[in-house]
Design a protein around this motif. Structure first.
Motif, PDB file in Angstrom:
ATOM      1  N   GLY A 191       5.282   1.914   6.826  1.00 35.49           N
ATOM      2  CA  GLY A 191       5.443   3.100   6.008  1.00 35.49           C
ATOM      3  C   GLY A 191       5.305   4.378   6.816  1.00 35.49           C
ATOM      4  O   GLY A 191       6.044   5.347   6.614  1.00 35.49           O
ATOM      5  N   CYS A 192       4.376   4.377   7.762  1.00 38.15           N
ATOM      6  CA  CYS A 192       4.179   5.555   8.611  1.00 38.15           C
ATOM      7  C   CYS A 192       5.346   5.751   9.573  1.00 38.15           C
ATOM      8  O   CYS A 192       5.716   6.886   9.893  1.00 38.15           O
ATOM      9  N   ALA A 193       5.938   4.650  10.025  1.00 31.67           N
ATOM     10  CA  ALA A 193       7.128   4.761  10.878  1.00 31.67           C
ATOM     11  C   ALA A 193       8.263   5.423  10.106  1.00 31.67           C
ATOM     12  O   ALA A 193       8.987   6.280  10.636  1.00 31.67           O
ATOM     13  N   LEU A 252       9.649  -5.233   8.361  1.00 28.59           N
ATOM     14  CA  LEU A 252       8.414  -5.614   7.671  1.00 28.59           C
ATOM     15  C   LEU A 252       8.621  -6.942   6.964  1.00 28.59           C
ATOM     16  O   LEU A 252       9.418  -7.034   6.034  1.00 28.59           O
ATOM     17  N   THR A 253       7.911  -7.971   7.401  1.00 28.32           N
ATOM     18  CA  THR A 253       8.098  -9.305   6.827  1.00 28.32           C
ATOM     19  C   THR A 253       7.082  -9.642   5.747  1.00 28.32           C
ATOM     20  O   THR A 253       7.351 -10.482   4.888  1.00 28.32           O
ATOM     21  N   ASP A 254       5.914  -9.017   5.779  1.00 31.16           N
ATOM     22  CA  ASP A 254       4.894  -9.262   4.755  1.00 31.16           C
ATOM     23  C   ASP A 254       4.431  -7.930   4.188  1.00 31.16           C
ATOM     24  O   ASP A 254       3.521  -7.301   4.726  1.00 31.16           O
ATOM     25  N   PRO A 255       5.046  -7.467   3.100  1.00 36.78           N
ATOM     26  CA  PRO A 255       4.708  -6.154   2.549  1.00 36.78           C
ATOM     27  C   PRO A 255       3.300  -6.069   1.987  1.00 36.78           C
ATOM     28  O   PRO A 255       2.788  -4.971   1.755  1.00 36.78           O
ATOM     29  N   PHE A 256       2.650  -7.222   1.780  1.00 36.32           N
ATOM     30  CA  PHE A 256       1.307  -7.216   1.211  1.00 36.32           C
ATOM     31  C   PHE A 256       0.219  -7.320   2.276  1.00 36.32           C
ATOM     32  O   PHE A 256      -0.968  -7.383   1.954  1.00 36.32           O
ATOM     33  N   ASP A 257       0.625  -7.328   3.541  1.00 36.77           N
ATOM     34  CA  ASP A 257      -0.331  -7.211   4.639  1.00 36.77           C
ATOM     35  C   ASP A 257      -0.611  -5.720   4.802  1.00 36.77           C
ATOM     36  O   ASP A 257       0.284  -4.952   5.155  1.00 36.77           O
ATOM     37  N   ALA A 303       0.800  -1.222   0.000  1.00 34.73           N
ATOM     38  CA  ALA A 303       0.000   0.000   0.000  1.00 34.73           C
ATOM     39  C   ALA A 303       0.831   1.270   0.000  1.00 34.73           C
ATOM     40  O   ALA A 303       0.504   2.246  -0.673  1.00 34.73           O
ATOM     41  N   MET A 304       1.930   1.277   0.775  1.00 34.78           N
ATOM     42  CA  MET A 304       2.771   2.469   0.844  1.00 34.78           C
ATOM     43  C   MET A 304       4.071   2.296   0.063  1.00 34.78           C
ATOM     44  O   MET A 304       5.017   3.059   0.243  1.00 34.78           O
ATOM     45  N   GLN A 305       4.102   1.284  -0.810  1.00 31.92           N
ATOM     46  CA  GLN A 305       5.195   1.088  -1.770  1.00 31.92           C
ATOM     47  C   GLN A 305       6.578   1.167  -1.120  1.00 31.92           C
ATOM     48  O   GLN A 305       7.387   2.063  -1.404  1.00 31.92           O
ATOM     49  N   ILE A 306       6.856   0.205  -0.269  1.00 29.24           N
ATOM     50  CA  ILE A 306       8.124   0.161   0.462  1.00 29.24           C
ATOM     51  C   ILE A 306       9.103  -0.753  -0.245  1.00 29.24           C
ATOM     52  O   ILE A 306       8.769  -1.894  -0.592  1.00 29.24           O
ATOM     53  N   MET A 307      10.317  -0.266  -0.479  1.00 33.46           N
ATOM     54  CA  MET A 307      11.343  -1.054  -1.151  1.00 33.46           C
ATOM     55  C   MET A 307      11.835  -2.183  -0.234  1.00 33.46           C
ATOM     56  O   MET A 307      11.835  -2.041   0.998  1.00 33.46           O
ATOM     57  N   PRO A 308      12.269  -3.307  -0.820  1.00 29.12           N
ATOM     58  CA  PRO A 308      12.717  -4.458  -0.021  1.00 29.12           C
ATOM     59  C   PRO A 308      13.780  -4.125   1.029  1.00 29.12           C
ATOM     60  O   PRO A 308      13.714  -4.609   2.160  1.00 29.12           O
ATOM     61  N   GLN A 309      14.756  -3.292   0.682  1.00 26.93           N
ATOM     62  CA  GLN A 309      15.805  -2.958   1.637  1.00 26.93           C
ATOM     63  C   GLN A 309      15.231  -2.181   2.824  1.00 26.93           C
ATOM     64  O   GLN A 309      15.599  -2.412   3.979  1.00 26.93           O
ATOM     65  N   THR A 310      14.310  -1.264   2.525  1.00 29.39           N
ATOM     66  CA  THR A 310      13.670  -0.503   3.596  1.00 29.39           C
ATOM     67  C   THR A 310      12.779  -1.398   4.440  1.00 29.39           C
ATOM     68  O   THR A 310      12.656  -1.204   5.659  1.00 29.39           O
ATOM     69  N   GLN A 311      12.158  -2.395   3.817  1.00 30.92           N
ATOM     70  CA  GLN A 311      11.351  -3.355   4.559  1.00 30.92           C
ATOM     71  C   GLN A 311      12.197  -4.043   5.623  1.00 30.92           C
ATOM     72  O   GLN A 311      11.755  -4.238   6.764  1.00 30.92           O
ATOM     73  N   LYS A 312      13.426  -4.420   5.260  1.00 34.91           N
ATOM     74  CA  LYS A 312      14.318  -5.078   6.211  1.00 34.91           C
ATOM     75  C   LYS A 312      14.653  -4.146   7.368  1.00 34.91           C
ATOM     76  O   LYS A 312      14.672  -4.557   8.529  1.00 34.91           O
TER      77      LYS A 312
END
Length: 218
Positions: A156-158, A143-148, A130-139
């Motif tokens: 994304g808000c953090a 964030l383990t499930d970007p599609f939740d 939803a907030m289009q987070i890149m994989p590196q930023t997810q780590k």
């Protein structure tokens, strides 16, 4: 105990896997077995014994009682675009706003600009959710499930809150969210990237702001 016989319509074997979602929605998934106590055959729905919390989001929808599955949801499942109800978005946005001290309108505007409220959105560059987070930023955000939808928005808000605290300006925070804080620091302001400048303009326009508000103005 005799082997369990799974009742599956034979024509399912002839249908391509991509079309199975729609078919499953209209068929009973059940088992028939002999009850050792009564010596009678028992017909039981597999859904009654499923641990629905362990299923993926798509499987949870498939496991919903058929009256709850709308034609729109069935089409969404078949196309890979999972629909998240408006009420659920409101709940998620309200929760994220409370946790991270952000205006709900800002969060909604970013989600709208990033993905048009599509929880399973993916960009050509690899940004997800939803907030289009890149994989590196997810780590970095854990964030383990970007599609939740909820997990993605909270992460994304953090990240957005971090940029607001760092730069003290909504425009610069949005630019950092889009192009990275390193580029904002490098150029001493909004980077001269057409995509980033357009992104900042679109988010602030949806907020009805002129782009000069500070990040702590709710």
């Amino acid at each position: 105990m005799k082997p369990v016989a799974v009742i599956v319509p034979t024509f399912l074997c002839l249908i391509p896997s991509a079309a199975l979602a729609g078919v499953i929605l209209s068929e009973d998934v059940s088992v028939s077995q002999r009850d050792p106590l009564t010596n009678r055959h028992v017909h039981e729905s597999l859904l009654d014994s499923m641990d629905l919390l362990s299923l993926s989001p798509s499987a949870r929808f498939l496991a919903m009682p058929r009256p709850m599955i709308t034609p729109e949801l069935a089409r969404a499942l078949e196309s890979g675009r999972i629909h998240t109800p408006d009420a659920e978005w409101k709940r998620i946005i309200s929760k994220a706003a409370r946790i991270h001290g952000l205006p709900e309108a800002l969060i909604a505007s970013v989600i709208h600009t990033e993905s048009s409220f599509q929880a399973r959105a993916e960009s050509p560059k690899g940004a997800q959710g939803a907030m289009q987070i890149m994989p590196q930023t997810q780590k970095e955000l854990g964030l383990t499930d970007p599609f939740d939808a909820e997990a993605n928005v909270l992460a994304g808000c953090a990240y957005l809150r971090r940029q607001l605290d760092r730069f003290g300006s909504l425009e610069l925070a949005l630019a950092a969210y889009n192009a990275g804080p390193a580029n904002v620091k490098k150029y001493g302001g909004i980077p001269p990237f057409p995509e980033t400048r357009d992104y900042v303009a679109r988010v602030t326009s949806r907020l009805g702001m002129n782009g000069r508000h500070q990040g702590n103005d709710h």
